[in-house]
Enzyme design. Structure first.
Site, PDB file in Angstrom:
ATOM      1  CG  HIS A  16      15.500 -44.578  21.600  1.00 56.08           C
ATOM      2  ND1 HIS A  16      16.822 -44.577  21.950  1.00 56.08           N
ATOM      3  CD2 HIS A  16      14.834 -44.976  22.714  1.00 56.08           C
ATOM      4  CE1 HIS A  16      16.950 -44.955  23.208  1.00 56.08           C
ATOM      5  NE2 HIS A  16      15.748 -45.197  23.694  1.00 56.08           N
ATOM      6  CE  LYS A  30      18.252 -40.389  22.042  1.00 59.04           C
ATOM      7  NZ  LYS A  30      17.677 -41.703  22.376  1.00 59.04           N
ATOM      8  CD  GLN A  51      10.566 -28.323  15.340  1.00 62.77           C
ATOM      9  OE1 GLN A  51      10.527 -27.370  16.069  1.00 62.77           O
ATOM     10  NE2 GLN A  51      10.990 -28.220  14.098  1.00 62.77           N
TER      11      GLN A  51
END
Length: 186
Positions: free
Chosen positions: A22, A71, A88
């Site tokens: 997400h 997050k 990443q």
């Protein structure tokens, strides 16, 4: 005409289960409010949430410079490897794909910044699937930001069908029962 004279915002969710990605994206120009937010986030990490510059390879940051904001605090070997490794790399590749496919003009990449808020599930189980989903989510979020989608009409249509996400979906009875009365809008 200058690309992204105002901040562009996009979102994308790709995959299912613990390897889903997400991604929320903000794209803006250096010298504007996105640069202020970018630098502030980089300079003020919080416990478990350490923003970092996304690299294609060590010593080669992706362009536009992209800040990876977690997050979920990285915890455990596999989650850490997914956050700093596969997610990443997927983010970097997705941003590079967006430039390669012309969503972001290559000639302006040095003048832009991206802030990417990334969800990597602590239960992540497959680094390759994590990479694949994050690459697609990054590209999709940038595409949505550039296109200005979804439109307000698309959001209204989705809301009429009922809010839902991979973690929760209210039933039809709850949606009907919790809806504001028509007179509440007056």
């Amino acid at each position: 005409m200058t690309f992204a004279p105002a901040a562009l915002v996009g979102e994308s969710f790709v995959g299912t289960g613990v390897n889903a990605a997400h991604t929320n994206i903000v794209v803006g120009r250096k010298g504007g409010p996105v640069e202020t937010a970018w630098a502030t986030a980089l300079a003020t990490p919080s416990a478990g949430h350490v923003p970092f510059v996304t690299v294609v390879r060590p010593g080669v940051p992706v362009k536009p410079l992209t800040l990876f904001v977690t997050k979920a605090a990285a915890s455990g070997d596999l989650h850490e490897r997914a956050t700093w490794g596969s997610a990443q790399a997927g983010l970097a590749q997705g941003v590079a794909d967006a430039v390669e496919h012309g969503l972001i003009p290559a000639a302006e990449a040095d003048d832009l910044l991206i802030i990417a808020a990334i969800w990597v599930n602590p239960g992540v189980a497959d680094l390759d699937e994590s990479f694949r989903n994050q690459r697609a989510a990054a590209f999709g979020a940038i595409r949505a930001a550039v296109a200005g989608t979804p439109t307000a009409d698309e959001v209204r249509a989705a809301a009429r069908a009922g809010a839902a996400n991979p973690f929760y979906e209210p039933g039809a009875a709850l949606l009907a029962e919790s809806a504001p009365a028509p007179e509440a809008a007056r």
